[in-house]
Write a protein that holds these residues in place. Sequence first.
Motif, short mmCIF file in Angstrom:
data_model
loop_
_atom_site.label_atom_id
_atom_site.label_comp_id
_atom_site.label_asym_id
_atom_site.label_seq_id
_atom_site.Cartn_x
_atom_site.Cartn_y
_atom_site.Cartn_z
N TYR A 1 0.80 -1.23 0.00
CA TYR A 1 0.00 0.00 0.00
C TYR A 1 0.83 1.28 0.00
CZ TYR A 1 -4.08 -2.91 0.71
OH TYR A 1 -5.07 -3.84 0.54
N GLU A 2 2.03 1.23 0.58
CA GLU A 2 2.81 2.46 0.61
C GLU A 2 3.69 2.52 -0.64
OE1 GLU A 2 3.28 3.65 5.23
OE2 GLU A 2 4.60 2.04 4.56
N PRO A 3 3.95 3.74 -1.15
CA PRO A 3 4.74 3.81 -2.37
C PRO A 3 6.19 3.40 -2.11
CG PRO A 3 4.28 6.01 -1.51
CD PRO A 3 3.53 5.05 -0.65
N ARG A 4 6.76 2.70 -3.07
CA ARG A 4 8.12 2.21 -2.94
C ARG A 4 9.11 3.37 -2.68
NH1 ARG A 4 10.46 -2.95 -4.48
NH2 ARG A 4 12.68 -2.58 -4.28
N VAL A 5 8.83 4.50 -3.29
CA VAL A 5 9.73 5.65 -3.15
C VAL A 5 9.83 6.10 -1.69
CG1 VAL A 5 7.94 7.38 -3.68
CG2 VAL A 5 10.31 7.91 -4.19
N ALA A 6 8.83 5.78 -0.88
CA ALA A 6 8.86 6.18 0.53
C ALA A 6 9.60 5.19 1.41
CB ALA A 6 7.43 6.35 1.05
N LEU A 7 9.99 4.05 0.85
CA LEU A 7 10.61 2.99 1.65
C LEU A 7 12.02 2.63 1.18
CD1 LEU A 7 7.51 0.58 1.57
CD2 LEU A 7 8.17 2.06 3.49
N ASP A 8 12.21 2.64 -0.14
CA ASP A 8 13.41 2.07 -0.74
C ASP A 8 14.61 3.01 -0.62
OD1 ASP A 8 15.29 0.83 -2.35
OD2 ASP A 8 13.87 0.33 -3.94
N GLY A 9 15.60 2.57 0.14
CA GLY A 9 16.80 3.38 0.35
C GLY A 9 17.97 2.93 -0.49
N GLY A 10 17.72 2.12 -1.53
CA GLY A 10 18.81 1.65 -2.40
C GLY A 10 19.46 0.39 -1.84
N ALA A 11 20.55 -0.04 -2.48
CA ALA A 11 21.14 -1.36 -2.19
C ALA A 11 21.36 -1.59 -0.69
CB ALA A 11 22.44 -1.51 -2.95
N ASP A 12 21.99 -0.65 0.01
CA ASP A 12 22.21 -0.86 1.45
C ASP A 12 21.25 -0.03 2.30
OD1 ASP A 12 23.20 1.69 1.14
OD2 ASP A 12 25.16 1.28 2.06
N GLY A 13 20.33 0.64 1.66
CA GLY A 13 19.33 1.44 2.39
C GLY A 13 19.79 2.84 2.74
N LEU A 14 21.06 3.14 2.43
CA LEU A 14 21.65 4.39 2.92
C LEU A 14 21.76 5.50 1.87
CD1 LEU A 14 23.19 4.74 5.85
CD2 LEU A 14 22.43 2.45 5.27
N ASP A 15 21.28 5.24 0.66
CA ASP A 15 21.49 6.21 -0.44
C ASP A 15 21.03 7.63 -0.09
OD1 ASP A 15 22.50 4.18 -1.96
OD2 ASP A 15 20.93 4.22 -3.50
N ILE A 16 19.81 7.73 0.44
CA ILE A 16 19.27 9.08 0.68
C ILE A 16 19.87 9.67 1.95
CG2 ILE A 16 17.12 10.44 0.84
CD1 ILE A 16 16.40 7.26 -0.56
N GLN A 17 20.10 8.83 2.95
CA GLN A 17 20.76 9.32 4.17
C GLN A 17 22.10 9.96 3.83
OE1 GLN A 17 21.08 6.26 7.16
NE2 GLN A 17 18.87 6.19 7.49
N ARG A 18 22.86 9.31 2.94
CA ARG A 18 24.18 9.87 2.55
C ARG A 18 24.02 11.24 1.90
NH1 ARG A 18 26.08 4.25 1.95
NH2 ARG A 18 24.74 4.03 0.13
N ARG A 19 23.01 11.38 1.04
CA ARG A 19 22.82 12.66 0.36
C ARG A 19 22.43 13.75 1.36
NH1 ARG A 19 18.58 12.28 -3.82
NH2 ARG A 19 19.23 14.41 -4.13
#
Length: 259
Positions: free
Chosen positions: A181-199
Amino acid sequence: MESADIVGRLRSAGCVYAEDEARLLQDAARDATELHTLLQRRIAGAPLEYILGWAEFCGLRIEVEDGVFVPRRRTEYLVAQAACDARAGAVVVDLCCGSGAVGAALLSMLDRAEVHAVDIEAVSVRCAVRNLVPRGGRVYQGDLFEPLPAALRSRVDILVANVPYVPSDEIAMMPSEAREYEPRVALDGGADGLDIQRRVAVGASRWLAPGGRLLIETSERQAPQTVAAFERGGLVAHIAHSQELDATVVIGAAAGPIE
Ligand code: GLN
């Protein structure tokens, strides 16, 4: 339909808090026909919050609509850590704000806070406007820092971000309410989950005021990598954890000038 009947049907559908849910659905429905429709949606697996149109967060009713990330109870820990030692009139920025729950909670807790919230998704921005603007907050649509007014540079006291941090391969293991039900864009952080945190960590220092702090929700397992991302962004970071809420937050501040 009798209350006991509703509770029984919810319980057989696997709802753990069947009594509470039954009461909420009964309160939300205007008549028996609507109650039946709401109940069917819940039994089919839709998140309760989408059916009600709101989620409880930090004692507030946060409006949510289909397709927005549902605020989690664990994120109340991010709010508590952000509110800790905040000065009156603090400038707060909430990135990947979703429904705007974190900003709304901070507006209700802090004295005269100035809250700016950003999300890339139109549905999130729409919800955040409803939750934040009546409380005095501002909402922007865009990618992370990009839509923020330049006047906020070096002025942000509290930069909070509950960005998507689930590793791509682990989305399939999430509960179906999130996965389906939730959009993937709100959950998926990339291969290790850290992509957006790094940015976020790399961009934070040009926005933080002297003494300002960046706070990011993460998982206990990912926390050391989140700390490393903060350090690469020039921040001194530590991990805060709540056993009770199963919540982990990394908190960083700009490294002071070298004497
Ligand atoms: N594991 C988190 C949750 O579902 C993921 C939240 C997120 O990616 N921001 O609560």
